[in-house]
Design a protein around this motif. Structure first.
Motif, PDB file in Angstrom:
ATOM      1  N   ASP B  42       0.812  -1.216   0.000  1.00 60.81           N
ATOM      2  CA  ASP B  42       0.000   0.000   0.000  1.00 60.81           C
ATOM      3  C   ASP B  42       0.848   1.270   0.000  1.00 60.81           C
ATOM      4  OD1 ASP B  42       0.776  -0.893   2.542  1.00 60.81           O
ATOM      5  OD2 ASP B  42      -0.516   0.600   3.471  1.00 60.81           O
ATOM      6  N   ILE B  43       2.165   1.148   0.215  1.00 60.08           N
ATOM      7  CA  ILE B  43       3.024   2.330   0.100  1.00 60.08           C
ATOM      8  C   ILE B  43       3.516   2.384  -1.345  1.00 60.08           C
ATOM      9  CG2 ILE B  43       5.198   3.372   0.837  1.00 60.08           C
ATOM     10  CD1 ILE B  43       4.667   2.271   3.570  1.00 60.08           C
ATOM     11  N   LEU B  44       3.141   3.440  -2.033  1.00 57.41           N
ATOM     12  CA  LEU B  44       3.440   3.508  -3.459  1.00 57.41           C
ATOM     13  C   LEU B  44       4.819   4.107  -3.679  1.00 57.41           C
ATOM     14  CD1 LEU B  44      -0.061   4.905  -4.434  1.00 57.41           C
ATOM     15  CD2 LEU B  44       0.674   2.531  -4.459  1.00 57.41           C
ATOM     16  N   VAL B  45       5.542   3.535  -4.620  1.00 59.15           N
ATOM     17  CA  VAL B  45       6.906   3.981  -4.876  1.00 59.15           C
ATOM     18  C   VAL B  45       7.019   4.423  -6.328  1.00 59.15           C
ATOM     19  CG1 VAL B  45       9.282   3.209  -5.025  1.00 59.15           C
ATOM     20  CG2 VAL B  45       7.894   2.517  -3.094  1.00 59.15           C
ATOM     21  N   PHE B  46       7.537   5.627  -6.542  1.00 56.08           N
ATOM     22  CA  PHE B  46       7.689   6.154  -7.899  1.00 56.08           C
ATOM     23  C   PHE B  46       9.094   6.682  -8.087  1.00 56.08           C
ATOM     24  CE2 PHE B  46       3.408   6.877  -6.367  1.00 56.08           C
ATOM     25  CZ  PHE B  46       2.630   6.365  -7.381  1.00 56.08           C
ATOM     26  N   ASN B  47       9.611   6.593  -9.291  1.00 61.51           N
ATOM     27  CA  ASN B  47      10.881   7.263  -9.520  1.00 61.51           C
ATOM     28  C   ASN B  47      10.691   8.581 -10.264  1.00 61.51           C
ATOM     29  OD1 ASN B  47      10.394   6.144 -11.965  1.00 61.51           O
ATOM     30  ND2 ASN B  47      12.413   5.287 -12.259  1.00 61.51           N
ATOM     31  N   GLU B  48       9.447   9.028 -10.337  1.00 59.42           N
ATOM     32  CA  GLU B  48       9.190  10.368 -10.871  1.00 59.42           C
ATOM     33  C   GLU B  48       9.569  11.382  -9.823  1.00 59.42           C
ATOM     34  OE1 GLU B  48       5.004   9.783 -11.210  1.00 59.42           O
ATOM     35  OE2 GLU B  48       5.102  10.286 -13.336  1.00 59.42           O
ATOM     36  N   ARG B 117       2.580   7.811   2.728  1.00 57.57           N
ATOM     37  CA  ARG B 117       1.740   6.967   1.902  1.00 57.57           C
ATOM     38  C   ARG B 117       2.405   6.673   0.560  1.00 57.57           C
ATOM     39  NH1 ARG B 117      -3.612   6.017   0.981  1.00 57.57           N
ATOM     40  NH2 ARG B 117      -3.512   4.080  -0.174  1.00 57.57           N
ATOM     41  N   ALA B 118       3.235   7.596   0.080  1.00 53.90           N
ATOM     42  CA  ALA B 118       3.866   7.402  -1.223  1.00 53.90           C
ATOM     43  C   ALA B 118       5.294   7.943  -1.177  1.00 53.90           C
ATOM     44  CB  ALA B 118       3.067   8.129  -2.297  1.00 53.90           C
ATOM     45  N   ILE B 119       6.175   7.338  -1.967  1.00 48.06           N
ATOM     46  CA  ILE B 119       7.560   7.806  -2.028  1.00 48.06           C
ATOM     47  C   ILE B 119       7.861   8.200  -3.471  1.00 48.06           C
ATOM     48  CG2 ILE B 119       9.944   7.274  -1.419  1.00 48.06           C
ATOM     49  CD1 ILE B 119       8.914   4.906   0.186  1.00 48.06           C
ATOM     50  N   PHE B 120       8.331   9.427  -3.629  1.00 48.06           N
ATOM     51  CA  PHE B 120       8.658   9.922  -4.975  1.00 48.06           C
ATOM     52  C   PHE B 120      10.156  10.120  -5.119  1.00 48.06           C
ATOM     53  CE2 PHE B 120       4.229  10.789  -4.680  1.00 48.06           C
ATOM     54  CZ  PHE B 120       3.785  10.563  -5.964  1.00 48.06           C
ATOM     55  N   ASN B 121      10.572  10.211  -6.371  1.00 41.80           N
ATOM     56  CA  ASN B 121      11.980  10.437  -6.710  1.00 41.80           C
ATOM     57  C   ASN B 121      12.893   9.379  -6.073  1.00 41.80           C
ATOM     58  OD1 ASN B 121      14.033  11.745  -8.015  1.00 41.80           O
ATOM     59  ND2 ASN B 121      14.305  13.309  -6.467  1.00 41.80           N
ATOM     60  N   VAL B 122      12.495   8.124  -6.215  1.00 43.32           N
ATOM     61  CA  VAL B 122      13.290   7.049  -5.629  1.00 43.32           C
ATOM     62  C   VAL B 122      14.526   6.793  -6.479  1.00 43.32           C
ATOM     63  CG1 VAL B 122      13.323   4.597  -5.086  1.00 43.32           C
ATOM     64  CG2 VAL B 122      11.356   5.971  -4.485  1.00 43.32           C
ATOM     65  N   ARG B 123      15.670   6.742  -5.828  1.00 44.65           N
ATOM     66  CA  ARG B 123      16.927   6.464  -6.517  1.00 44.65           C
ATOM     67  C   ARG B 123      17.545   5.215  -5.919  1.00 44.65           C
ATOM     68  NH1 ARG B 123      14.948   9.093  -9.524  1.00 44.65           N
ATOM     69  NH2 ARG B 123      15.394  11.182 -10.300  1.00 44.65           N
ATOM     70  N   LEU B 124      18.103   4.391  -6.786  1.00 36.68           N
ATOM     71  CA  LEU B 124      18.787   3.184  -6.324  1.00 36.68           C
ATOM     72  C   LEU B 124      20.267   3.355  -6.587  1.00 36.68           C
ATOM     73  CD1 LEU B 124      16.342   0.579  -7.863  1.00 36.68           C
ATOM     74  CD2 LEU B 124      16.497   1.242  -5.482  1.00 36.68           C
ATOM     75  N   GLU B 125      21.057   3.009  -5.587  1.00 32.14           N
ATOM     76  CA  GLU B 125      22.490   3.178  -5.757  1.00 32.14           C
ATOM     77  C   GLU B 125      23.209   1.907  -5.342  1.00 32.14           C
ATOM     78  OE1 GLU B 125      25.029   6.351  -4.011  1.00 32.14           O
ATOM     79  OE2 GLU B 125      23.449   7.625  -4.856  1.00 32.14           O
ATOM     80  N   THR B 126      24.304   1.607  -6.018  1.00 28.14           N
ATOM     81  CA  THR B 126      25.083   0.413  -5.692  1.00 28.14           C
ATOM     82  C   THR B 126      26.519   0.832  -5.522  1.00 28.14           C
ATOM     83  OG1 THR B 126      23.650  -0.755  -7.223  1.00 28.14           O
ATOM     84  CG2 THR B 126      25.568  -1.938  -6.467  1.00 28.14           C
ATOM     85  N   SER B 127      27.156   0.415  -4.432  1.00 30.25           N
ATOM     86  CA  SER B 127      28.581   0.693  -4.346  1.00 30.25           C
ATOM     87  C   SER B 127      29.314  -0.538  -3.831  1.00 30.25           C
ATOM     88  CB  SER B 127      28.851   1.918  -3.468  1.00 30.25           C
ATOM     89  OG  SER B 127      28.234   1.764  -2.227  1.00 30.25           O
ATOM     90  N   THR B 128      30.523  -0.690  -4.281  1.00 34.72           N
ATOM     91  CA  THR B 128      31.319  -1.849  -3.889  1.00 34.72           C
ATOM     92  C   THR B 128      32.135  -1.498  -2.662  1.00 34.72           C
ATOM     93  OG1 THR B 128      31.577  -2.167  -6.238  1.00 34.72           O
ATOM     94  CG2 THR B 128      32.854  -3.598  -4.834  1.00 34.72           C
ATOM     95  N   LEU B 129      32.148  -2.379  -1.682  1.00 34.27           N
ATOM     96  CA  LEU B 129      33.007  -2.186  -0.519  1.00 34.27           C
ATOM     97  C   LEU B 129      34.146  -3.190  -0.645  1.00 34.27           C
ATOM     98  CD1 LEU B 129      30.281  -2.107   2.226  1.00 34.27           C
ATOM     99  CD2 LEU B 129      31.338  -0.177   1.129  1.00 34.27           C
TER     100      LEU B 129
END
Lengths: 114, 163
Positions: B42-48, B117-129
């Protein structure tokens, strides 16, 4: 307004419907360099045999990220902002076993549109 | 000679332990991920970047979820062999997929704690340790996966409409 303990609102968006930005106060940043201690390192390399989440490192990086955000918020408060917008995170390995966590963003004064 | 045999036996033992517990852990993790994904649907996730106009003037806050994942010993050996021929490294694919979904779930959990209730501008990041560069085995794969975004409270009256 959504306030956390320090009263500085954070966001990674730069325009907010329903709000106006009344002042721009420039870039603020916070960073921290953390090394994992030997005990954690040994536990993590044991955990690396079976794979999966390395909880010690997750905790460490979460603590450091919180610290970086706190420092950024302190800087924002010092320049008289009430929000930091367009927040970005960056993680860099500066040596084996030490990582820098950096958070930066633009300090602004925002208020609800009336 | 005997030393070599012991060394080989040790590697095989570690690989076996890694394979067995790694597989069990992976299955258990996937089960928990699917269960929690249903729970947080029910928590909406957008990358807008921008939330729609209904959200105007609502409270917002930065939310962040992160996880550090390591690969298991058996799959590391498998991946090292696979790298000779190239192609998909399915064992690492699973590791990254699990980590990323876990990071998103933790971000959603934080959003729920903040009443969003909603999350906007979601960014995914990956880094190597670099976890174990010192023992020059090429380093154990150890990745940090981060998901972050801006969580917004539901517009006024939305809760009533939803129920």
């Amino acid at each position: 307004m959504a306030t956390n303990t320090s009263g500085i609102t954070l966001s990674n968006i730069e325009h907010f419907p329903g709000y106006v930005i009344t002042r721009h106060l420039g870039l603020v940043q916070g960073s921290t360099v953390r090394a994992k201690h030997v005990g954690r390192d040994i536990m993590a390399s044991l955990k690396n045999i079976v794979g999966g989440e390395l909880k010690g490192y997750t905790e460490l990086l979460n603590e450091s990220r919180q610290e970086a955000l706190n420092r950024m918020q302190a800087q924002a408060r010092a320049v008289g902002a009430n929000a930091v917008i367009n927040v970005r995170f960056s993680t860099a390995n500066i040596a084996a076993g030490a990582a820098e966590i950096l958070a930066y963003g633009t300090a602004v004064v925002i208020q609800r549109e009336v | 000679m005997a030393d070599d045999l012991i060394a080989i036996a040790f590697i095989i033992f570690l690989a076996a332990v890694g394979y067995i517990f790694g597989s069990i852990g992976q299955r258990r993790h996937y089960r928990s991920i699917t269960q929690r994904e249903a729970q947080y649907r029910d928590i909406l996730v957008f990358n807008e970047k921008l939330p729609p106009a209904e959200f105007a003037g609502q409270d917002f806050a930065l939310v962040c979820g992160s996880v550090v994942m390591g690969g298991d010993y058996f799959r590391q050996i498998l991946a090292a062999l696979k790298m000779i021929f190239g192609g998909r490294l399915s064992s690492f694919e699973a590791m990254l997929d699990r980590g990323r979904r876990e990071a998103i779930l933790r971000m959603k959990a934080e959003a729920r704690r903040k009443g969003a209730r909603a999350i906007f501008n979601v960014r995914l990041e990956t880094s190597t340790l670099s976890s174990a560069e010192r023992n020059n085995k090429g380093g154990l794969p150890c990745m940090e996966l981060i998901a972050y975004g801006t969580a917004w409270r539901a517009p006024d009256g939305a809760e009533k409409r939803a129920s």
